[in-house]
Design a protein around this motif. Structure first.
Motif, PDB file in Angstrom:
ATOM      1  N   ASP A   1      23.879 -20.444  -1.504  1.00 26.05           N
ATOM      2  CA  ASP A   1      25.327 -20.679  -1.386  1.00 26.05           C
ATOM      3  C   ASP A   1      25.604 -22.102  -0.941  1.00 26.05           C
ATOM      4  N   ILE A   2      24.820 -22.568   0.024  1.00 25.46           N
ATOM      5  CA  ILE A   2      25.045 -23.913   0.551  1.00 25.46           C
ATOM      6  C   ILE A   2      24.745 -24.945  -0.519  1.00 25.46           C
ATOM      7  N   THR A   3      23.621 -24.774  -1.205  1.00 25.64           N
ATOM      8  CA  THR A   3      23.249 -25.711  -2.253  1.00 25.64           C
ATOM      9  C   THR A   3      24.334 -25.767  -3.327  1.00 25.64           C
ATOM     10  N   ARG A   4      24.792 -24.573  -3.710  1.00 26.56           N
ATOM     11  CA  ARG A   4      25.822 -24.486  -4.746  1.00 26.56           C
ATOM     12  C   ARG A   4      27.105 -25.179  -4.279  1.00 26.56           C
ATOM     13  N   GLU A   5      27.423 -24.943  -3.019  1.00 28.18           N
ATOM     14  CA  GLU A   5      28.654 -25.498  -2.472  1.00 28.18           C
ATOM     15  C   GLU A   5      28.596 -27.025  -2.423  1.00 28.18           C
ATOM     16  N   VAL A   6      27.454 -27.550  -1.952  1.00 30.72           N
ATOM     17  CA  VAL A   6      27.310 -29.004  -1.873  1.00 30.72           C
ATOM     18  C   VAL A   6      27.324 -29.611  -3.275  1.00 30.72           C
ATOM     19  N   ALA A   7      26.640 -28.934  -4.207  1.00 30.11           N
ATOM     20  CA  ALA A   7      26.632 -29.422  -5.583  1.00 30.11           C
ATOM     21  C   ALA A   7      28.061 -29.509  -6.106  1.00 30.11           C
ATOM     22  N   LYS A   8      28.823 -28.462  -5.824  1.00 31.37           N
ATOM     23  CA  LYS A   8      30.207 -28.401  -6.275  1.00 31.37           C
ATOM     24  C   LYS A   8      31.039 -29.544  -5.667  1.00 31.37           C
ATOM     25  N   GLU A   9      30.818 -29.787  -4.385  1.00 33.46           N
ATOM     26  CA  GLU A   9      31.534 -30.879  -3.733  1.00 33.46           C
ATOM     27  C   GLU A   9      31.229 -32.207  -4.405  1.00 33.46           C
ATOM     28  N   ASN A  10      30.044 -32.278  -5.041  1.00 34.92           N
ATOM     29  CA  ASN A  10      29.660 -33.503  -5.738  1.00 34.92           C
ATOM     30  C   ASN A  10      29.970 -33.426  -7.229  1.00 34.92           C
ATOM     31  N   GLY A  11      30.792 -32.465  -7.588  1.00 36.79           N
ATOM     32  CA  GLY A  11      31.184 -32.336  -8.980  1.00 36.79           C
ATOM     33  C   GLY A  11      30.078 -31.842  -9.892  1.00 36.79           C
ATOM     34  N   MET A  12      29.136 -31.097  -9.334  1.00 37.84           N
ATOM     35  CA  MET A  12      28.027 -30.611 -10.158  1.00 37.84           C
ATOM     36  C   MET A  12      27.957 -29.091 -10.118  1.00 37.84           C
ATOM     37  N   THR A  13      27.260 -28.542 -11.097  1.00 32.76           N
ATOM     38  CA  THR A  13      27.016 -27.107 -11.073  1.00 32.76           C
ATOM     39  C   THR A  13      25.525 -26.882 -10.880  1.00 32.76           C
ATOM     40  N   LEU A  14      25.180 -25.627 -10.675  1.00 31.39           N
ATOM     41  CA  LEU A  14      23.793 -25.291 -10.405  1.00 31.39           C
ATOM     42  C   LEU A  14      23.255 -24.450 -11.560  1.00 31.39           C
ATOM     43  N   ASP A  15      22.034 -24.711 -11.952  1.00 30.72           N
ATOM     44  CA  ASP A  15      21.407 -23.896 -12.988  1.00 30.72           C
ATOM     45  C   ASP A  15      20.956 -22.574 -12.351  1.00 30.72           C
ATOM     46  N   GLU A  16      21.894 -21.602 -12.356  1.00 34.56           N
ATOM     47  CA  GLU A  16      21.667 -20.344 -11.644  1.00 34.56           C
ATOM     48  C   GLU A  16      20.507 -19.548 -12.244  1.00 34.56           C
ATOM     49  N   ASP A  17      20.444 -19.547 -13.581  1.00 39.06           N
ATOM     50  CA  ASP A  17      19.438 -18.707 -14.234  1.00 39.06           C
ATOM     51  C   ASP A  17      18.033 -19.106 -13.833  1.00 39.06           C
TER      52      ASP A  17
END
Ligand code: ZN
Ligand code: ZN
Length: 876
Positions: free
Chosen positions: A402-418
């Motif tokens: 969640d934290i990684t995803r959140e920080v990525a989002k704050e930086n305008g990025m998404t996470l490769d969830e799969d």
């Protein structure tokens, strides 16, 4: 309508329904009891499911609760908006085949209009479109105007979960006013806008769905209502969301104070304040209900909440641990209904601080790495953070995704969830495989025993029995890795315990007229026992009548350790608390090993207490009983069962006096005294939040004593102590002797160095007014050449010093020049450079200090000999 606090509202509701004949029940724990369908209680009726289905008899047909709930499907949304929260409380009144709509609707109306005085003109109701019965009650019994009732379809007002009991609902709405509305002429409850707020749902469970949408009427319909406490408080306090409700707001104020910020001044700060406020509420209640941070299940939910809150603390400038202080405010605000939070606050704060500190140790490094990762992804032209990166952060720094995803989002990025999920599940299956290997048993074994009847196990009471061989399997190495020349024997009945439930398999003998077979281990799968055998003489055939005999002495030792293991668990719970749960165990004939959930190392006095309690129950000679009963009955007796373990319909309950009661299929003593004595060998950490105790009993204790005695006796001999009691004094005397000797050596070394330095100094040659020293130093300490050079440089401004040492075929030079010598042109670095033309190697350095190496010891004297000439040239 009058402003009412959360705690007063809760009380008003519960006492109202109490006055209507309901049993008022304290909130059930957040951890579901005997229910594996959910991880955490997420609705008011969840803990009561078995009363609704009739599986369990309720204590009364009318009940009312205010239930703690946690919902975590969208943790990341929490805080971003003020709508979401993970923790909330549900008020509910329930009828288990007792009263129905005719009572439920008027009571609800009485509560909202008479008890908490909501203005009638603000209230609306919805009903299921076909529920005329509810319509009649609302209009005739209650007297609500028909134009205040909205009929809605199945998706809104019909409660259903696949097959089973289901039924229509009726919801009560509060009109927040035109300013919240969309302004459309047909705006009313059911509209998408924010004007009409649903706050109470009454469910009338009156049908049974057979699974094909054929509805039949239940003979005894149920009532299940749910009203969000915080949502009701929003109405009563005329605020917009749960974060502005009195008790919640007070918690947030504590966070504001810690950070020195004010809510409502900066959107980003507000997000962090909401995250901290919501998550600390969940955290405190979870820990109070026995959850500890871990990497799985509920423990991981807790860890995610705590770590996300900790990170948001940093975002608003809190550098130290702070969550445990805010936990105190949570306990304080909830004191009236949950005094246990205050009772357990020391423990709760401790768990929070440990987790906070653990995360603090890695969060900065992790965030740096994360920003490098997003940076390099961006440079590569990608706006996706790879799953491998997220996994590395999880694995190395304990970053919940969640934290990684959140920080990525704050930086305008998404996470490769799969790809992240794939790596996570790979890790999980690796861990599972590792566990499976430990038990020495693979899935392939299931094929091996296919077609065989379940073995009749008669080994609880007997050490030997007669049996018939029904199968012999030449072992396939891919199936069971055992020693060469082994084979498996299956019999119709056996006394050999098959490895399982943490207890090792039995060993012993199988004999027949013509054969003697040694059983080196016993395994069990799908109820079929495999005796892993080695032949001593003769052969066995299917159909042979054989005598099975276990190694009874070994088994007796196993029994001792297994019963002691149960007693250890009970003792740990009484000393450390109810949060102690078994995380694994292993029992053989030499020792027992017990893994359990606990957050820190046990203190010496805790270990001693545990040991004393177990030994107390051994000396009290308590009867050990084993009873076979239904799983339900077993749970009623309060027997400890393992979470996530599969049990059959019939279970075996092993009790030691009134002290310990566990579900267990293992072999046990008949009386606790037979354990002899119990001794803890070690206590250690297995994983975060999991401790391990190793201990032994009976002859194992004797063996331990013998080993210790041997150790003492060897030590005594070495220390030349004639009696044991002299040992500490001897050891102390030797230590003192050693200290004195060391001191003496130091003094002597100092004196030696001084006299050597003196003689070196005396060997100085005068070169144009400079005092030049060029010598080889034999058997000095390695740092001596350097320190002599430094000393001469400092004490004699006219000195030029070169000290050489030889070690094997290697030369080392240290050189220095005093201040005045340098002023006159002497240069330590250049002197050594010149020497290297004689001895090889290289080096150099500053005018006042230099060092170098050389390869040619034979040329050392020649080299030292030319130094005065070199100096002479330099100072011309
Ligand atoms: Zn509207
Ligand atoms: Zn057991």
């Amino acid at each position: 309508m009058k402003w009412t606090g959360v705690n007063e509202l809760r009380e008003a509701y519960l006492s109202f329904f109490e006055s209507k004949g309901h049993l008022r029940h304290k909130s059930f724990p957040l951890v579901p009891q005997n229910d594996k369908s959910v991880l955490l209680i997420n609705a008011g009726m969840t803990p009561l499911k078995k009363y609704f289905t009739g599986e369990l008899e309720p204590p009364r047909r009318r009940m009312t609760t205010c239930q703690k709930c946690i919902r975590t499907p969208d943790i990341e949304r929490v805080g971003i908006t003020a709508r979401h929260g993970t923790y909330f409380e549900m008020l509910g009144n329930f009828s288990f085949g007792d009263y129905f709509k005719k009572e439920a609707i008027p009571w609800a109306w009485e509560f909202v209009t008479k008890v908490i005085d909501l203005p009638v003109e603000k209230l609306w109701a919805t009903i299921y479109e076909e529920d005329d019965e509810a319509f009649d009650i609302w209009t005739k019994d209650v007297g609500l105007s028909p134009d205040r009732i909205v009929r809605l379809g199945k998706e809104d007002n019909f409660w259903e979960h696949g097959s089973g009991p289901c039924g229509p609902c009726s919801e009560i709405y509060f009109d927040r006013g035109e300013e919240f509305g969309c302004g459309k002429p047909d705006c009313k409850p059911g509209c998408d806008c924010d004007r009409y707020m649903e706050f109470w749902n009454l469910v009338f469970t009156q049908f049974n769905n057979d699974g094909h949408n054929n509805y039949s009427r239940l003979s005894k319909p149920n009532i299940d209502t749910g009203m969000g406490l915080e949502r009701l408080a929003c109405i009563m306090q005329n605020v917009n969301n749960l974060f502005e409700v009195d008790t919640v707001r007070n918690i947030m104020k504590a966070a504001e104070k810690k950070a020195g910020v004010v809510y409502g001044t900066d959107p980003a700060t507000d997000v962090s304040l909401r995250v901290i406020t919501d998550h600390i509420r969940s955290t405190v209640f979870l820990i109070s209900d026995g959850v500890v941070p871990s990497n799985e299940g509920r423990g991981y939910v807790l860890r995610r909440l705590l770590r996300r809150a900790a990170r948001h603390g940093r975002l608003i400038g809190i550098r130290d641990s702070f969550l445990s202080d805010i936990a105190e405010v949570v306990a304080h605000e909830n004191y009236s209904e949950y005094p246990e939070l205050t009772e357990k606050i020391g423990y709760i704060k401790k768990i929070i601080s440990i987790e906070e500190e653990r995360f603090a140790a890695t969060i900065d490094a992790g965030l740096v790495m994360l920003s490098e990762m997003t940076e390099s992804a961006r440079k590569a032209g990608s706006s996706v953070l790879s799953g491998a990166d997220a996994f590395r952060l999880y694995d190395t720094f304990g970053f919940p995704v969640d934290i990684t995803r959140e920080v990525a989002k704050e930086n305008g990025m998404t996470l490769d969830e799969d790809s992240f999920n794939k790596l996570m599940s790979e890790q999980k299956s690796r861990a599972r495989a590792a566990r499976a290997n430990i038990s020495g048993w693979s899935d392939a074994s299931k094929n091996l025993v296919k077609g065989f009847e379940k073995t009749d196990f008669v080994g609880y009471e007997n050490d030997e029995c007669e049996a018939k061989v029904i199968g012999i399997i030449e072992d396939d190495e891919s199936v069971i890795s055992v020693n060469e020349g082994t084979f498996s024997v299956i019999t119709d009945r056996t006394v050999f315990y098959g490895e399982g439930g943490g207890q090792v398999g039995d060993t012993g003998k199988i004999t027949s007229d013509g054969a003697e077979i040694t059983v080196i281990n016993t395994l069990k799968t799908d109820g079929v026992f495999l005796h892993i055998c080695r032949s001593e003489a003769g052969t066995l055939s299917v159909g042979d009548k054989v005598l099975l005999k276990i190694d009874a002495e070994r088994r007796a030792a196993i029994r001792r350790n297994h019963t002691a293991c149960h007693m250890l668990q009970a003792a740990l719970r009484s000393v450390l608390g109810e949060h102690v749960e078994q995380a694994g165990s292993y029992v053989d004939d030499t020792r027992l090993r017990f893994d359990f959930t606990h957050y820190e190392a046990l203190k010496e006095d805790e270990l001693l207490k545990v040991e004393n309690i177990v030994n107390g129950h051994i000396l009290a000679a308590e009867e050990v009983r084993t009873e076979v009963m239904s799983l339900e009955d077993a749970k009623k007796t309060g027997a400890m069962a393992l979470f996530g373990e599969k049990y059959g319909d019939k279970v075996r309950v092993v009790s030691v006096g009134d002290f310990s009661r566990e579900l267990c299929g293992g072999t046990h003593l008949t009386n606790s005294s037979r354990a002899g004595l119990f001794k803890i060998i070690s206590e250690s950490s297995v994983a975060a939040g999991v401790r391990r105790i190793e201990a032994t009993t009976g002859l194992g204790v004797l063996r331990l004593i013998a080993e210790n005695e041997a150790l003492i006796s060897d030590t005594s001999k070495e220390l030349k102590a004639s009696v044991i009691s002299e040992l500490p004094r001897r050891a102390a005397a030797l230590q003192a002797e050693l200290r004195n000797a060391k001191k003496e050596i130091e003094t002597l070394n100092g004196r030696l160095a001084a006299s050597r330095t003196e003689s070196i100094r005396n060997g100085a040659r005068d070169v144009g007014g400079l005092r030049v020293i060029a010598v080889e130093l034999k058997d000095g300490t390695p740092d001596m050449p350097r320190s002599i050079c430094d000393e001469f440089k400092a004490s004699d401004p006219l000195s030029v010093t070169v000290i050489a040492t030889v070690s094997g075929d290697k030369l080392t030079f240290a050189a220095s020049c005093g201040k005045d010598a340098v002023a006159r042109g002497a240069h330590a670095g250049n002197i050594l450079k010149r020497l290297s033309s004689v001895v090889g190697g290289g080096g150099g350095g500053r005018p006042d200090s230099a060092s170098s190496g050389g390869k040619n010891p034979d040329k050392l004297n020649e080299a030292l000999g030319i130094i005065p000439d070199i100096v002479q040239e330099m100072i011309k």
